[in-house]
Structure formats: structure tokens, C-alpha cells
Write a protein that holds these residues in place. Sequence first.
Motif, PDB file in Angstrom:
ATOM      1  N   LEU A 265       5.552  -7.055  19.229  1.00 18.97           N
ATOM      2  CA  LEU A 265       6.812  -6.534  19.538  1.00 18.97           C
ATOM      3  C   LEU A 265       7.465  -7.121  21.511  1.00 18.97           C
ATOM      4  CD1 LEU A 265       8.642  -5.201  17.041  1.00 18.97           C
ATOM      5  CD2 LEU A 265       8.592  -7.567  17.441  1.00 18.97           C
ATOM      6  N   GLU A 266       6.597  -6.428  21.577  1.00 20.07           N
ATOM      7  CA  GLU A 266       6.559  -5.587  23.488  1.00 20.07           C
ATOM      8  C   GLU A 266       5.489  -6.789  23.857  1.00 20.07           C
ATOM      9  OE1 GLU A 266       5.408  -2.899  27.039  1.00 20.07           O
ATOM     10  OE2 GLU A 266       5.032  -2.205  24.443  1.00 20.07           O
ATOM     11  N   ASP A 267       5.300  -7.851  23.964  1.00 22.24           N
ATOM     12  CA  ASP A 267       4.335  -8.389  23.616  1.00 22.24           C
ATOM     13  C   ASP A 267       5.344 -10.089  23.988  1.00 22.24           C
ATOM     14  OD1 ASP A 267       1.948  -9.795  25.517  1.00 22.24           O
ATOM     15  OD2 ASP A 267       1.698 -10.582  23.426  1.00 22.24           O
ATOM     16  N   ALA A 268       6.195  -9.862  22.966  1.00 25.33           N
ATOM     17  CA  ALA A 268       7.103 -11.368  22.817  1.00 25.33           C
ATOM     18  C   ALA A 268       7.953 -11.063  23.557  1.00 25.33           C
ATOM     19  CB  ALA A 268       6.808 -11.193  21.365  1.00 25.33           C
ATOM     20  N   LEU A 269       8.773  -9.826  23.795  1.00 29.76           N
ATOM     21  CA  LEU A 269       9.879  -9.941  24.646  1.00 29.76           C
ATOM     22  C   LEU A 269       9.180 -10.421  25.889  1.00 29.76           C
ATOM     23  CD1 LEU A 269      11.761  -6.252  22.925  1.00 29.76           C
ATOM     24  CD2 LEU A 269      12.525  -8.693  22.865  1.00 29.76           C
ATOM     25  N   ILE A 270       8.085  -9.433  26.563  1.00 34.24           N
ATOM     26  CA  ILE A 270       7.526  -9.640  27.318  1.00 34.24           C
ATOM     27  C   ILE A 270       7.446 -10.993  28.278  1.00 34.24           C
ATOM     28  CG2 ILE A 270       5.762  -9.173  29.472  1.00 34.24           C
ATOM     29  CD1 ILE A 270       5.832  -6.482  28.614  1.00 34.24           C
ATOM     30  N   SER A 271       6.364 -12.590  27.512  1.00 29.73           N
ATOM     31  CA  SER A 271       6.626 -12.910  27.289  1.00 29.73           C
ATOM     32  C   SER A 271       7.924 -14.129  27.600  1.00 29.73           C
ATOM     33  CB  SER A 271       5.986 -13.509  25.916  1.00 29.73           C
ATOM     34  OG  SER A 271       4.733 -12.837  26.314  1.00 29.73           O
ATOM     35  N   ARG A 272       9.194 -14.103  26.312  1.00 35.77           N
ATOM     36  CA  ARG A 272       9.901 -13.939  26.421  1.00 35.77           C
ATOM     37  C   ARG A 272      10.623 -13.771  28.047  1.00 35.77           C
ATOM     38  NH1 ARG A 272      12.548 -18.578  26.021  1.00 35.77           N
ATOM     39  NH2 ARG A 272      14.946 -18.262  25.120  1.00 35.77           N
ATOM     40  N   ALA A 273      10.827 -12.797  28.533  1.00 37.97           N
ATOM     41  CA  ALA A 273      11.693 -12.678  29.210  1.00 37.97           C
ATOM     42  C   ALA A 273      11.015 -13.593  30.634  1.00 37.97           C
ATOM     43  CB  ALA A 273      11.504 -10.910  30.152  1.00 37.97           C
ATOM     44  N   LYS A 274       9.512 -13.763  30.314  1.00 40.64           N
ATOM     45  CA  LYS A 274       8.590 -14.454  31.512  1.00 40.64           C
ATOM     46  C   LYS A 274       9.191 -15.575  31.789  1.00 40.64           C
ATOM     47  CE  LYS A 274       4.729 -11.372  32.241  1.00 40.64           C
ATOM     48  NZ  LYS A 274       3.425 -11.452  32.011  1.00 40.64           N
ATOM     49  N   GLU A 275       9.698 -16.524  30.262  1.00 41.56           N
ATOM     50  CA  GLU A 275       9.387 -18.109  30.313  1.00 41.56           C
ATOM     51  C   GLU A 275      11.404 -17.567  30.742  1.00 41.56           C
ATOM     52  OE1 GLU A 275       9.330 -19.244  26.674  1.00 41.56           O
ATOM     53  OE2 GLU A 275       7.988 -18.921  26.014  1.00 41.56           O
TER      54      GLU A 275
END
Length: 142
Positions: free
Chosen positions: A122-132
Motif C-alpha cells: 500500500l505504501e508503494d502504491a501511494l508513493i507511486s500515485r503521488a509521484k504520478e
Amino acid sequence: MINVFRKAANAALDNKSKLGPPPEPHQSRIDLTKPIGKPDARRIPKSGRTEQLNSKVRGGFQAEFDEARAGMTRGAFLEALLALWKKEQGGDITPFGLSDSAHRVASLIADHLKTDDLGRVLEDALISRAKELGLTKRSSAR
């Protein structure tokens, strides 16, 4: 003495009765079809938590609890504690109130990555989305 109080009370009632009926809606300067003021925020669930939980605890426990939750709401902290307990018992957990579909997707990703740590997924998914979205800015403190 009693007669004096009765006369004062009756006089107050007489003044109120001289006001007459309330105005008709078309005579009012206020639009009576619109709600007045803001809705009571206590009635709008913000977190999906709708059930009340009240417990009696020993003296000092509440202060310790509030210190330990480190900025989390009490409900979120209790959910995190329950998730940790379930994990220790070997049970399946839905972390922090995720919907069933979000939990299912996170579990699929975790299985694909051969990990059981949904928190990291979940943390990785949130960080990836924030970068996008261009929302991540690394501070020099990190």
C-alpha cells in the motif's frame, strides 16, 4: 405573594400572545426552502466509522493511550491495534478499514511480489500515485 408572581407570569404570556401568527412563506424575507446555517458536522461520517465504542478504563490509561497514538485518531489507532493482534493470532486482516476490493487488489499485488506485507504494498502504491500526480518533493532532512 403568590398573586404577584401569577400576575407577572400572566403579563408575560399576554405579551407573547399579541405577536400573532408567523408570516406566510411568501411574506418572509428569508428563503424558507433553503437550510439555514451549515449542517451539523457530527452527523457527517468522515471516516466510515459509524458505531460508538465507549469503555471505562483505569486512571491514567486514557493519557497513555492518547500519547501512544501519535496523532492518529482513536478509531484508527484501535483498528491498527486490532490488526496487529489479528496478525499475531495468524488471522487474515483488512488493514485500516480498506474496502474489500482494495484489499483484494493489494493481496493480489502482494502475492505477485511474493510478500505478505500489505503495508509495504500500500505504501508503494501511494508513493507511486503521488509521484504520478507530482506531489512528492524530497526534503533535505531525509
